[in-house]
Motif scaffolding. Sequence first.
Motif, PDB file in Angstrom:
ATOM      1  N   HIS A 269       0.813  -1.446  -0.084  1.00 54.97           N
ATOM      2  CA  HIS A 269      -0.012  -0.155   0.022  1.00 54.97           C
ATOM      3  C   HIS A 269       0.860   1.343  -0.092  1.00 54.97           C
ATOM      4  N   ALA A 270       1.731   1.233   0.914  1.00 53.47           N
ATOM      5  CA  ALA A 270       2.799   2.579   1.009  1.00 53.47           C
ATOM      6  C   ALA A 270       3.465   2.832  -0.202  1.00 53.47           C
ATOM      7  N   SER A 271       3.772   1.976  -1.033  1.00 53.26           N
ATOM      8  CA  SER A 271       4.458   2.063  -2.236  1.00 53.26           C
ATOM      9  C   SER A 271       3.718   2.634  -3.508  1.00 53.26           C
ATOM     10  N   ARG A 272       2.180   2.365  -3.165  1.00 50.90           N
ATOM     11  CA  ARG A 272       1.377   2.902  -4.192  1.00 50.90           C
ATOM     12  C   ARG A 272       0.773   4.394  -3.851  1.00 50.90           C
ATOM     13  N   LEU A 273       1.028   4.897  -2.778  1.00 50.44           N
ATOM     14  CA  LEU A 273       0.616   6.294  -2.519  1.00 50.44           C
ATOM     15  C   LEU A 273       0.692   7.210  -3.360  1.00 50.44           C
ATOM     16  N   ASN A 274       0.011   8.194  -3.460  1.00 49.45           N
ATOM     17  CA  ASN A 274       0.332   9.199  -4.475  1.00 49.45           C
ATOM     18  C   ASN A 274       1.010  10.323  -3.591  1.00 49.45           C
ATOM     19  N   THR A 275       2.506  10.293  -4.112  1.00 52.74           N
ATOM     20  CA  THR A 275       3.465  11.164  -3.610  1.00 52.74           C
ATOM     21  C   THR A 275       3.363  12.640  -4.385  1.00 52.74           C
ATOM     22  N   VAL A 276       2.753  12.712  -5.241  1.00 48.35           N
ATOM     23  CA  VAL A 276       2.631  14.056  -5.959  1.00 48.35           C
ATOM     24  C   VAL A 276       1.897  15.275  -5.393  1.00 48.35           C
ATOM     25  N   GLY A 277       0.748  14.853  -4.732  1.00 46.70           N
ATOM     26  CA  GLY A 277       0.084  15.668  -4.155  1.00 46.70           C
ATOM     27  C   GLY A 277      -1.029  16.387  -4.973  1.00 46.70           C
ATOM     28  N   VAL A 278      -0.511  17.202  -5.707  1.00 43.26           N
ATOM     29  CA  VAL A 278      -1.503  17.906  -6.864  1.00 43.26           C
ATOM     30  C   VAL A 278      -1.479  17.217  -8.168  1.00 43.26           C
ATOM     31  N   LEU A 279      -2.372  16.564  -8.623  1.00 39.62           N
ATOM     32  CA  LEU A 279      -2.433  15.873 -10.076  1.00 39.62           C
ATOM     33  C   LEU A 279      -2.351  16.752 -11.094  1.00 39.62           C
ATOM     34  N   ASP A 280      -2.019  16.644 -12.279  1.00 37.41           N
ATOM     35  CA  ASP A 280      -2.009  17.534 -13.460  1.00 37.41           C
ATOM     36  C   ASP A 280      -3.066  17.292 -13.896  1.00 37.41           C
ATOM     37  N   GLU A 281      -3.385  18.048 -15.090  1.00 44.68           N
ATOM     38  CA  GLU A 281      -4.533  18.034 -16.039  1.00 44.68           C
ATOM     39  C   GLU A 281      -4.778  16.870 -16.932  1.00 44.68           C
ATOM     40  N   THR A 282      -3.527  16.510 -17.216  1.00 53.71           N
ATOM     41  CA  THR A 282      -3.383  15.200 -18.119  1.00 53.71           C
ATOM     42  C   THR A 282      -4.073  14.038 -17.201  1.00 53.71           C
ATOM     43  N   TRP A 283      -3.755  14.121 -15.945  1.00 56.32           N
ATOM     44  CA  TRP A 283      -4.251  12.833 -15.136  1.00 56.32           C
ATOM     45  C   TRP A 283      -5.817  13.009 -15.003  1.00 56.32           C
ATOM     46  N   MET A 284      -6.035  14.397 -14.558  1.00 56.51           N
ATOM     47  CA  MET A 284      -7.618  14.549 -14.543  1.00 56.51           C
ATOM     48  C   MET A 284      -8.366  14.101 -15.745  1.00 56.51           C
ATOM     49  N   ARG A 285      -7.929  14.560 -16.791  1.00 56.51           N
ATOM     50  CA  ARG A 285      -8.515  14.208 -18.069  1.00 56.51           C
ATOM     51  C   ARG A 285      -8.692  12.625 -18.202  1.00 56.51           C
ATOM     52  N   GLY A 286      -7.700  12.117 -17.885  1.00 54.90           N
ATOM     53  CA  GLY A 286      -7.488  10.698 -18.157  1.00 54.90           C
ATOM     54  C   GLY A 286      -8.525  10.003 -17.008  1.00 54.90           C
ATOM     55  N   ALA A 287      -8.644  10.316 -15.807  1.00 55.27           N
ATOM     56  CA  ALA A 287      -9.646   9.941 -14.984  1.00 55.27           C
ATOM     57  C   ALA A 287     -11.100  10.006 -15.418  1.00 55.27           C
ATOM     58  N   ILE A 288     -11.341  11.302 -16.167  1.00 58.59           N
ATOM     59  CA  ILE A 288     -12.628  11.561 -16.609  1.00 58.59           C
ATOM     60  C   ILE A 288     -12.774  10.632 -17.615  1.00 58.59           C
ATOM     61  N   ASP A 289     -12.038  10.410 -18.788  1.00 61.83           N
ATOM     62  CA  ASP A 289     -12.136   9.769 -19.882  1.00 61.83           C
ATOM     63  C   ASP A 289     -12.672   8.294 -19.442  1.00 61.83           C
ATOM     64  N   PHE A 290     -11.724   7.626 -18.430  1.00 66.01           N
ATOM     65  CA  PHE A 290     -12.158   6.441 -18.084  1.00 66.01           C
ATOM     66  C   PHE A 290     -13.588   6.257 -17.423  1.00 66.01           C
ATOM     67  N   THR A 291     -13.881   7.197 -16.606  1.00 58.65           N
ATOM     68  CA  THR A 291     -15.338   7.186 -16.090  1.00 58.65           C
ATOM     69  C   THR A 291     -16.185   7.358 -17.006  1.00 58.65           C
ATOM     70  N   LYS A 292     -16.248   8.212 -18.082  1.00 59.94           N
ATOM     71  CA  LYS A 292     -17.049   8.331 -19.204  1.00 59.94           C
ATOM     72  C   LYS A 292     -17.408   7.165 -19.868  1.00 59.94           C
ATOM     73  N   LYS A 293     -16.282   6.127 -20.038  1.00 59.50           N
ATOM     74  CA  LYS A 293     -16.635   4.794 -20.552  1.00 59.50           C
ATOM     75  C   LYS A 293     -17.427   4.205 -19.835  1.00 59.50           C
ATOM     76  N   SER A 294     -17.308   4.243 -18.300  1.00 64.42           N
ATOM     77  CA  SER A 294     -17.840   3.296 -17.419  1.00 64.42           C
ATOM     78  C   SER A 294     -19.398   3.987 -17.341  1.00 64.42           C
ATOM     79  N   LEU A 295     -19.524   5.092 -17.492  1.00 63.92           N
ATOM     80  CA  LEU A 295     -21.087   5.770 -17.306  1.00 63.92           C
ATOM     81  C   LEU A 295     -21.563   5.511 -18.749  1.00 63.92           C
ATOM     82  N   GLY A 296     -21.055   5.629 -19.786  1.00 64.08           N
ATOM     83  CA  GLY A 296     -21.533   5.685 -21.003  1.00 64.08           C
ATOM     84  C   GLY A 296     -21.902   7.087 -21.370  1.00 64.08           C
ATOM     85  N   VAL A 297     -21.077   7.937 -20.932  1.00 65.07           N
ATOM     86  CA  VAL A 297     -21.137   9.497 -21.091  1.00 65.07           C
ATOM     87  C   VAL A 297     -20.420   9.880 -22.193  1.00 65.07           C
ATOM     88  N   THR A 298     -21.008  10.830 -23.249  1.00 66.53           N
ATOM     89  CA  THR A 298     -20.116  11.099 -24.356  1.00 66.53           C
ATOM     90  C   THR A 298     -20.013  12.671 -24.317  1.00 66.53           C
TER      91      THR A 298
END
Length: 320
Positions: A269-298
């Motif tokens: 668990h400790a090896s996989r913690l987020n050590t960055v703190g603030v995540l950049d826009e690329t990560w945020m958009r990637g999380a959104i795109d993944f969730t869009k697939k899950s929700l069927g959102v276009t």
Amino acid sequence: MINRTIAALTFFLLVVGSSQALGQLKKIRFSVSSISVTEIAYKMAQLKGFYRDEGLEVEMIVIRGAIGIPALVGGSVDYASAAGAVIAAAMRGIGVKLVLVVSSRPQFDLVALPEIKSIQQLKGKSVGISSRGGAVDLLTQTILTQNGLTPHKDVNLLVIGIPQEMMLALKTGRIAAALFTPPRPLILGREGFTKLAYAGDYMSHYPTGGIGTTDEKIKTHPAEVLSFIRASQRVLNHYAHTRAEAIELVISYVGIKDPTLAAEVYDLHASRLNTVGVLDETWMRGAIDFTKKSLGVTKEVPPSQVFNFSFVEKAMGRVK
């Protein structure tokens, strides 16, 4: 007699003073998805007084998954730890934001029957998933696809259900593999099952654990949000650097009584913690795109509709 009177008065003043200090703590309710290693840092903050240092008295309440979102929006709780559910709700237009991420990658490991030593050997077999179209389904498909296997053609994706049912299905041979979160991959590994892959190596834009709250809370009580985030950020750093203390908490809080297994769970668990703190826009958009697939959102969903890492920035001293 005088000494007794003075002693009694001193005791009275101490009690009153303590009560007043306790009364100054602001009570907040925080829903966590489960009693697991994912939420263990919050428990450590509670026990060590990190929240009290910020003037907060935090009550942790277990509310499973997406059920915590109605409680959050309805005001029954002030914060929620179900990061994926917060993102999904925000994308649907519900006024919530994810304000902290514990881990920026999924914590699932693909575990297979002992005789299976590679992902390619899953061809023609069944792999368990919890539901159609959910995160586990999409993560499983991603891993299979990137290893040259076509889901639903080369590999049958079989809906099994909750992790306990998935583990039983694997042990009885009903399925050949499935995704599990710690400590199950470690337990299965001890029994001879094969770890084939870590989902985080295939998907780097998927949060595991975090803190979400409402837009209304951010607007009306920003100082409280900052205090809660600051204490939580502080404990994540403490947890990552106090191995022995953290392992004891894995044993007592999570309930993993085997000290060796508890240590393995912590180290993973400790090896996989987020050590960055603030995540950049690329990560945020990637999380959104993944969730869009899950929700069927276009439709397009801007990161500002889902995330607000300004409190983490302030807690880290990046913004004054």
